[in-house]
Write a protein that holds these residues in place. Structure first.
Motif, mmCIF file in Angstrom:
data_model
loop_
_atom_site.group_PDB
_atom_site.id
_atom_site.type_symbol
_atom_site.label_atom_id
_atom_site.label_comp_id
_atom_site.label_asym_id
_atom_site.label_seq_id
_atom_site.Cartn_x
_atom_site.Cartn_y
_atom_site.Cartn_z
ATOM 1 N N SER A 96 0.850 -1.193 0.000
ATOM 2 C CA SER A 96 0.000 0.000 0.000
ATOM 3 C C SER A 96 0.885 1.242 0.000
ATOM 4 O O SER A 96 1.649 1.481 0.926
ATOM 5 C CB SER A 96 -0.917 0.007 1.221
ATOM 6 N N GLY A 97 0.837 2.019 -1.052
ATOM 7 C CA GLY A 97 1.592 3.259 -1.116
ATOM 8 C C GLY A 97 2.956 3.101 -1.765
ATOM 9 O O GLY A 97 3.220 2.149 -2.489
ATOM 10 N N PRO A 98 3.839 4.077 -1.464
ATOM 11 C CA PRO A 98 5.163 4.091 -2.100
ATOM 12 C C PRO A 98 6.084 2.990 -1.581
ATOM 13 O O PRO A 98 5.776 2.322 -0.591
ATOM 14 C CB PRO A 98 5.712 5.469 -1.727
ATOM 15 N N LYS A 99 7.226 2.847 -2.246
ATOM 16 C CA LYS A 99 8.219 1.870 -1.806
ATOM 17 C C LYS A 99 8.666 2.187 -0.389
ATOM 18 O O LYS A 99 8.628 3.343 0.048
ATOM 19 C CB LYS A 99 9.440 1.894 -2.724
ATOM 20 N N ARG A 100 9.114 1.148 0.314
ATOM 21 C CA ARG A 100 9.617 1.301 1.686
ATOM 22 C C ARG A 100 11.030 0.749 1.754
ATOM 23 O O ARG A 100 11.370 -0.186 1.045
ATOM 24 C CB ARG A 100 8.736 0.519 2.668
ATOM 25 N N LYS A 101 11.797 1.335 2.655
ATOM 26 C CA LYS A 101 13.158 0.849 2.868
ATOM 27 C C LYS A 101 13.138 -0.128 4.032
ATOM 28 O O LYS A 101 12.818 0.237 5.161
ATOM 29 C CB LYS A 101 14.110 2.009 3.174
ATOM 30 N N TYR A 102 13.456 -1.374 3.739
ATOM 31 C CA TYR A 102 13.494 -2.431 4.749
ATOM 32 C C TYR A 102 14.934 -2.635 5.191
ATOM 33 O O TYR A 102 15.859 -2.605 4.384
ATOM 34 C CB TYR A 102 12.935 -3.741 4.183
ATOM 35 N N TYR A 103 15.107 -2.859 6.487
ATOM 36 C CA TYR A 103 16.440 -2.985 7.072
ATOM 37 C C TYR A 103 16.679 -4.402 7.572
ATOM 38 O O TYR A 103 15.776 -5.042 8.093
ATOM 39 C CB TYR A 103 16.600 -2.008 8.242
ATOM 40 N N GLN A 104 17.916 -4.854 7.412
ATOM 41 C CA GLN A 104 18.327 -6.140 7.970
ATOM 42 C C GLN A 104 19.741 -6.008 8.497
ATOM 43 O O GLN A 104 20.499 -5.128 8.086
ATOM 44 C CB GLN A 104 18.210 -7.256 6.940
ATOM 45 N N LEU A 105 20.093 -6.896 9.434
ATOM 46 C CA LEU A 105 21.426 -6.867 10.032
ATOM 47 C C LEU A 105 22.475 -7.400 9.059
ATOM 48 O O LEU A 105 22.210 -8.310 8.282
ATOM 49 C CB LEU A 105 21.481 -7.736 11.291
ATOM 50 N N THR A 106 23.654 -6.833 9.160
ATOM 51 C CA THR A 106 24.819 -7.377 8.474
ATOM 52 C C THR A 106 25.543 -8.276 9.476
ATOM 53 O O THR A 106 25.173 -8.334 10.654
ATOM 54 C CB THR A 106 25.759 -6.250 8.030
#
Length: 112
Positions: free
Chosen positions: A69-79
């Motif tokens: 729903s809506g614009p793209k989102r920035k998803y975060y994950q651990l390095t």
């Protein structure tokens, strides 16, 4: 800045890394999860600078994804470095949590 805010500022990075370790999340979702755990006074405005700093330090990485729903989102994950940093934070927290709790617990007066 309130005393609570100062304490929270010191441990918020570890809380954020811990949530991201469990699942890939985007900023607003992260804010909701912190509130779910009782950190209601953590605003999105305080989370994004931490995410940016963690990303610059190489502890997390962000990836833009299509949102349902809506614009793209920035998803975060651990390095891998983020996993190591979280382990260090958890170790340090464990080492101070019990003694500080004993010192600050008013119901149990212990002599030094």
């Amino acid at each position: 800045m309130s005393f609570r805010s100062q304490l929270l500022k010191g441990i918020l990075e570890g809380c954020i890394l811990s949530i991201i370790e469990k699942e890939t999340v985007y900023g607003y979702e992260l804010s909701q999860k912190l509130q779910h755990f009782g950190l209601n006074d953590v605003s999105e405005g305080s989370i994004y600078p931490i995410l940016l700093r963690l990303q610059k330090e190489g502890l997390i990485k962000g990836e833009m994804r299509v949102s349902p729903s809506g614009p793209k989102r920035k998803y975060y994950q651990l390095t891998t470095s983020g996993e190591q940093a979280l382990l260090e934070i958890q170790t340090e927290w464990s080492s101070i949590q019990k003694p500080v709790g004993k010192l600050l617990n008013r119901s149990n007066d212990h002599e030094c």
